[in-house]
Design a protein around this motif. Structure first.
Motif, PDB file in Angstrom:
ATOM      1  N   ALA A 293       0.827  -1.206   0.000  1.00 44.35           N
ATOM      2  CA  ALA A 293       0.000   0.000   0.000  1.00 44.35           C
ATOM      3  C   ALA A 293       0.863   1.258   0.000  1.00 44.35           C
ATOM      4  O   ALA A 293       0.565   2.225  -0.709  1.00 44.35           O
ATOM      5  CB  ALA A 293      -0.929  -0.015   1.214  1.00 44.35           C
ATOM      6  N   CYS A 294       1.934   1.251   0.799  1.00 43.85           N
ATOM      7  CA  CYS A 294       2.833   2.409   0.822  1.00 43.85           C
ATOM      8  C   CYS A 294       3.413   2.680  -0.562  1.00 43.85           C
ATOM      9  O   CYS A 294       3.451   3.829  -1.026  1.00 43.85           O
ATOM     10  CB  CYS A 294       3.964   2.171   1.820  1.00 43.85           C
ATOM     11  SG  CYS A 294       3.504   2.319   3.554  1.00 43.85           S
ATOM     12  N   VAL A 381       2.247   9.567   3.457  1.00 45.01           N
ATOM     13  CA  VAL A 381       2.658   8.218   3.058  1.00 45.01           C
ATOM     14  C   VAL A 381       4.179   8.099   3.042  1.00 45.01           C
ATOM     15  O   VAL A 381       4.727   7.013   3.278  1.00 45.01           O
ATOM     16  CB  VAL A 381       2.046   7.843   1.687  1.00 45.01           C
ATOM     17  CG1 VAL A 381       2.787   8.532   0.533  1.00 45.01           C
ATOM     18  CG2 VAL A 381       2.070   6.332   1.482  1.00 45.01           C
ATOM     19  N   SER A 382       4.884   9.201   2.794  1.00 45.27           N
ATOM     20  CA  SER A 382       6.350   9.175   2.854  1.00 45.27           C
ATOM     21  C   SER A 382       6.815   8.893   4.276  1.00 45.27           C
ATOM     22  O   SER A 382       7.754   8.117   4.494  1.00 45.27           O
ATOM     23  CB  SER A 382       6.931  10.512   2.370  1.00 45.27           C
ATOM     24  OG  SER A 382       6.587  10.750   1.014  1.00 45.27           O
ATOM     25  N   CYS A 438      -7.088   6.125  -1.362  1.00 42.54           N
ATOM     26  CA  CYS A 438      -7.778   6.265  -0.085  1.00 42.54           C
ATOM     27  C   CYS A 438      -8.005   4.904   0.563  1.00 42.54           C
ATOM     28  O   CYS A 438      -7.678   4.702   1.745  1.00 42.54           O
ATOM     29  CB  CYS A 438      -9.106   6.992  -0.295  1.00 42.54           C
ATOM     30  SG  CYS A 438     -10.212   6.946   1.128  1.00 42.54           S
ATOM     31  N   LEU A 439      -8.576   3.975  -0.179  1.00 50.91           N
ATOM     32  CA  LEU A 439      -8.860   2.650   0.366  1.00 50.91           C
ATOM     33  C   LEU A 439      -7.580   1.915   0.752  1.00 50.91           C
ATOM     34  O   LEU A 439      -7.530   1.218   1.765  1.00 50.91           O
ATOM     35  CB  LEU A 439      -9.655   1.832  -0.651  1.00 50.91           C
ATOM     36  CG  LEU A 439     -11.059   2.360  -0.987  1.00 50.91           C
ATOM     37  CD1 LEU A 439     -11.707   1.509  -2.071  1.00 50.91           C
ATOM     38  CD2 LEU A 439     -11.927   2.382   0.263  1.00 50.91           C
ATOM     39  N   SER A 440      -6.524   2.083  -0.055  1.00 53.88           N
ATOM     40  CA  SER A 440      -5.254   1.425   0.246  1.00 53.88           C
ATOM     41  C   SER A 440      -4.645   1.959   1.537  1.00 53.88           C
ATOM     42  O   SER A 440      -4.194   1.191   2.404  1.00 53.88           O
ATOM     43  CB  SER A 440      -4.272   1.610  -0.908  1.00 53.88           C
ATOM     44  OG  SER A 440      -4.780   1.055  -2.107  1.00 53.88           O
ATOM     45  N   GLY A 441      -4.626   3.288   1.691  1.00 53.22           N
ATOM     46  CA  GLY A 441      -4.051   3.884   2.889  1.00 53.22           C
ATOM     47  C   GLY A 441      -4.821   3.548   4.151  1.00 53.22           C
ATOM     48  O   GLY A 441      -4.245   3.171   5.174  1.00 53.22           O
TER      49      GLY A 441
END
Length: 488
Positions: A293-294, A381-382, A438-441
């Protein structure tokens, strides 16, 4: 691994600094290669002159299409539009597929493969710039990614092994920061050099300089020592000491610690243990998804920078610079709130920022816009990505750590392979890419809460210590003993 001397003092700071500077600055070149498709694959808007609703063949389409912008890219040169539009994303995915293979192939090899990998990456980079057809360009991107994967792994190891363990966090952060700066510099380079072939040549030419500098770098004495090549390690240390005016005589390294390492390796340190062991199985499944995901969100947002509103060159530069605050943020929070909560929170915030983009019109101001919210998502995310590196290393026992990191790295590359296709999902709906991010994070953040906290907890070194009722006491004793170890 046990080493009986440190580089500090014997080797001197000058030689270490030069080696670190060369290795870290080479990340600028690697960032340019990673982000190349963002600008050279840009597809401007176009109009198709079509009469009576008749369908046109690919050859007829070339005669009736008109691009609204005077842009020189692979999309405009080879008319990668309509049914051929997927080829732009495919070229980006092939690069990340090469990264995946490069990590697997070059990971177990000696770090003296750095010069070889860098040489061939430069060669294949020029092939990309001079490619006579899309097919040659696509294959060259795969080969560039293959070499880039080998260099990236070697550079990460060298930044750790050129210095003492207490500096590992700092050198790892410097490497990530120079990669982010490289993204920003590539955006600036694209602004001044817009023809795609000239841009590819200019971005690749810096690799020649880094290749010449890398030839002067000695092999890691720690790696040589860990492989049992004690005499060569001594030669390298003597060479580095002489370079710094600290000549020594009768420098000798004692061969200790290898029997223990071999005994541990015989007890099962392969990838199979990640599946068999119940504790490791859950951790590995969660971490693989977190890394996936990242990577998907990180590269997806960056590769979609050219399609955001505003100047695409400024957007690319901003997507690189916005990473810089992430590193002090994650250093602060992982020591205050812990690894688990910090990583989950940053992933959740990244997903929330992407969610908010769906409710903001494209025509809003600069302060609150889709681009600014996407930049916030990239920042978050970083930070999560950097925490994941540290957190993963702490969650795996020493005897299985390399295998665990390798599996997570492969999962990360899968996310990178899919990332170039996500921005192209705008063709279905403008909010579709951010829906995926959005869903992945959010899902990765929730799953990350299933992992145990490792803050102030000494790491396990054997598989037996996982889930053992006396584990905490054993680790506490070991941690106390480490204070007497010169390299703890």
């Amino acid at each position: 691994m046990i080493i009986l001397i440190t580089l500090k003092g014997l080797v001197g700071i000058d030689s270490v600094q030069v080696g670190l500077i060369v290795v870290c600055v080479s990340q600028v070149y690697m960032a340019c290669q990673s982000m190349l498709i963002v600008l050279v694959g840009y597809t401007p808007e176009y109009r198709i002159q079509q009469q009576d609703g008749t369908s046109l063949s690919q050859q007829e389409l070339l005669q009736h299409v008109t691009f609204t912008e005077d842009i020189d890219s692979i999309a405009t040169e080879w008319f990668l539009i309509k049914q051929q539009a997927y080829k732009v994303s495919l070229a980006g995915s092939l690069f990340f597929a090469g990264l995946l293979v490069g990590n697997v192939v070059f990971g177990p090899l000696s770090d003296n493969r750095q010069e070889t990998c860098l040489f061939f990456e430069v060669v294949f980079g020029y092939v990309s710039a001079l490619a006579p057809s899309y097919e040659v360009f696509a294959v060259s991107r795969l080969l560039v990614g293959l070499m880039n994967g080998g260099i990236g792994l070697v550079c990460f190891v060298l930044t750790q092994e050129y210095v003492g363990k207490s500096y590992w966090a700092m050198t790892g952060t410097l490497t990530s920061m120079t990669f982010a700066i490289g993204i920003a510099l590539f955006g600036a380079l694209g602004y001044f050099i817009q023809p795609w072939r000239s841009l590819a040549m200019a971005a690749n030419s810096s690799g020649v300089l880094f290749f010449l500098l890398s030839v002067t770098l000695p092999e890691s004495p720690r790696w040589l020592y860990s492989q049992g090549q004690t005499e060569r390690a001594e030669e390298v240390l003597n060479y580095m000491a002489v370079r710094n005016g600290n000549a020594t005589s009768n420098l000798m390294l004692q061969q200790v610690g290898f029997a223990k390492a071999r005994n541990q390796s015989k007890r099962g340190t392969g990838v199979l243990q990640l599946v068999i062991h119940p504790v490791l199985r859950l951790r590995t499944m969660v971490l693989m998804y977190v890394w996936y995901a990242c990577s998907l969100v990180y590269y997806g947002l960056t590769l979609g920078a050219s399609e955001s509103s505003g100047n695409r060159y400024v957007n690319v530069a901003m997507y690189g610079l916005v990473e810089l605050p992430a590193y002090p943020l994650c250093i602060y929070f992982i020591n205050k709130a812990g690894r688990r909560k910090s990583m989950a929170s940053f992933l959740g915030l990244a997903g929330t920022a992407c969610l908010c983009t769906m409710f903001v019109p494209e025509s809003t101001g600069n302060l609150l816009s889709v681009t600014s919210l996407a930049l916030v998502g990239k920042l978050m995310v970083s930070a999560a990505f950097n925490i994941a590196y540290v957190y993963t290393s702490e969650l795996y026992p020493t005897v299985i750590r390399n295998a665990g990191l390798g599996v997570c790295s492969m999962s990360c590359r899968v996310g990178g392979i899919l990332a170039p296709f996500v921005p192209s999902m705008r063709a279905l709906h403008t909010s579709m890419p951010f829906t995926v991010f959005c869903l992945s994070g959010l899902s990765a953040g929730c799953l990350g809460l299933l992992l145990p906290e490792t803050l102030n907890a000494p790491a396990a070194e054997t598989l037996e210590e996982l889930g053992s009722p006396t584990r905490s006491r054993v680790l506490e004793i070991r941690q106390q003993n480490k204070c007497f170890n010169l390299f703890a």
